[in-house]
Design a protein around this motif. Structure first.
Motif, PDB file in Angstrom:
ATOM      1  N   GLU A 193       0.818  -1.220   0.000  1.00 22.84           N
ATOM      2  CA  GLU A 193       0.000   0.000   0.000  1.00 22.84           C
ATOM      3  C   GLU A 193       0.848   1.264   0.000  1.00 22.84           C
ATOM      4  O   GLU A 193       0.493   2.256  -0.639  1.00 22.84           O
ATOM      5  N   THR A 253     -10.029  -9.527  12.086  1.00 18.22           N
ATOM      6  CA  THR A 253     -10.255  -8.103  11.860  1.00 18.22           C
ATOM      7  C   THR A 253     -10.613  -7.929  10.381  1.00 18.22           C
ATOM      8  O   THR A 253      -9.910  -8.458   9.521  1.00 18.22           O
ATOM      9  N   PRO A 254     -11.675  -7.215  10.084  1.00 12.69           N
ATOM     10  CA  PRO A 254     -12.040  -7.020   8.680  1.00 12.69           C
ATOM     11  C   PRO A 254     -10.898  -6.370   7.888  1.00 12.69           C
ATOM     12  O   PRO A 254     -10.321  -5.366   8.317  1.00 12.69           O
ATOM     13  N   GLU A 255     -10.597  -6.937   6.735  1.00 13.29           N
ATOM     14  CA  GLU A 255      -9.516  -6.418   5.907  1.00 13.29           C
ATOM     15  C   GLU A 255      -9.746  -4.954   5.534  1.00 13.29           C
ATOM     16  O   GLU A 255      -8.796  -4.178   5.440  1.00 13.29           O
ATOM     17  N   LYS A 256     -11.003  -4.554   5.369  1.00 13.31           N
ATOM     18  CA  LYS A 256     -11.314  -3.154   5.041  1.00 13.31           C
ATOM     19  C   LYS A 256     -10.850  -2.215   6.159  1.00 13.31           C
ATOM     20  O   LYS A 256     -10.432  -1.092   5.887  1.00 13.31           O
ATOM     21  N   GLU A 257     -10.922  -2.660   7.401  1.00 16.93           N
ATOM     22  CA  GLU A 257     -10.457  -1.831   8.523  1.00 16.93           C
ATOM     23  C   GLU A 257      -8.936  -1.695   8.498  1.00 16.93           C
ATOM     24  O   GLU A 257      -8.389  -0.635   8.787  1.00 16.93           O
ATOM     25  N   GLU A 290      -7.106  -1.898   5.769  1.00 15.50           N
ATOM     26  CA  GLU A 290      -6.835  -1.020   4.627  1.00 15.50           C
ATOM     27  C   GLU A 290      -7.087   0.445   4.976  1.00 15.50           C
ATOM     28  O   GLU A 290      -6.309   1.320   4.587  1.00 15.50           O
ATOM     29  N   LYS A 291      -8.152   0.716   5.700  1.00 13.67           N
ATOM     30  CA  LYS A 291      -8.466   2.090   6.116  1.00 13.67           C
ATOM     31  C   LYS A 291      -7.335   2.645   6.975  1.00 13.67           C
ATOM     32  O   LYS A 291      -6.901   3.786   6.796  1.00 13.67           O
ATOM     33  N   LYS A 331      -4.204   3.460   4.867  1.00  7.23           N
ATOM     34  CA  LYS A 331      -4.320   4.687   4.070  1.00  7.23           C
ATOM     35  C   LYS A 331      -3.881   5.910   4.879  1.00  7.23           C
ATOM     36  O   LYS A 331      -3.286   6.829   4.337  1.00  7.23           O
TER      37      LYS A 331
END
Length: 177
Positions: free
Chosen positions: A25, A148-152, A154-155, A158
């Motif tokens: 990322e 843990t949700p991958e979207k969290e 990733e957030k 960022k």
């Protein structure tokens, strides 16, 4: 300069999964720490050794790292949770490197209870500005499976990618092994 480094230890691969995600990322340099004498034996023997080392505050000798820490402004430090704190390898790294004046962003992985690893890293990195720590949970039954949700994750990453990381963005605290 704002040059970033991910430095981490991963015994079973979970912390490496997150370090690799961050590296992809952000484009930051990444180094996995290795003890000079690797952990060996059965899982039970390694767990017993890890518990003993953690309880004693043991700091193993580390293999030389291929980067100069002084070249970096921001250091992300990743650790698995060992007996509610950072792994001895991470403690050893912190004790042997002056991180004063740097931004330190800790992350920890765990499989159930995160303990106080992030707080311990903050305490150990005196003189550094420690912020945006993250706890990420993996399954206790299946290595490599994020709880843990991958979207969290990733957030959170960022925020790390941004040039300046503010304390206000530190509101995300997740679980990690």
């Amino acid at each position: 300069m704002n040059k970033k480094l991910i430095i981490y230890y991963s015994m079973d691969g979970n912390t490496k999964i997150i370090a690799d995600m961050i590296q992809k990322e952000t484009g930051a340099d990444s180094v996995m720490l290795r003890p000079a004498v690797p952990y060996t034996g059965t899982d039970e023997e390694i767990v017993s050794q890890g518990k003993d080392e953690t309880n004693r505050g043991f700091m193993p000798e580390l293999e030389e790292i291929p980067v100069n820490i002084d070249d970096y402004d921001t250091i992300m430090i990743g650790t698995p949770t060992w007996w509610y704190t950072m792994a001895p390898v991470i403690l050893s790294f912190i004790a042997h490197h002056d991180l004063s004046g740097k931004t330190v962003i800790p992350f920890q992985t765990h499989a159930g209870w995160p303990g106080h690893a992030l707080e311990d890293i903050k305490e150990a990195t005196k003189g550094a500005e420690v912020k945006n720590g993250m706890k990420i949970q993996f399954s206790a039954q299946e290595f490599g499976k994020l709880v843990t949700p991958e979207k969290e994750v990733e957030k959170w990453m960022k925020h790390y990618k941004k040039k300046e990381i503010s304390v206000e963005t530190a509101g995300i605290f997740l679980f990690m092994f």
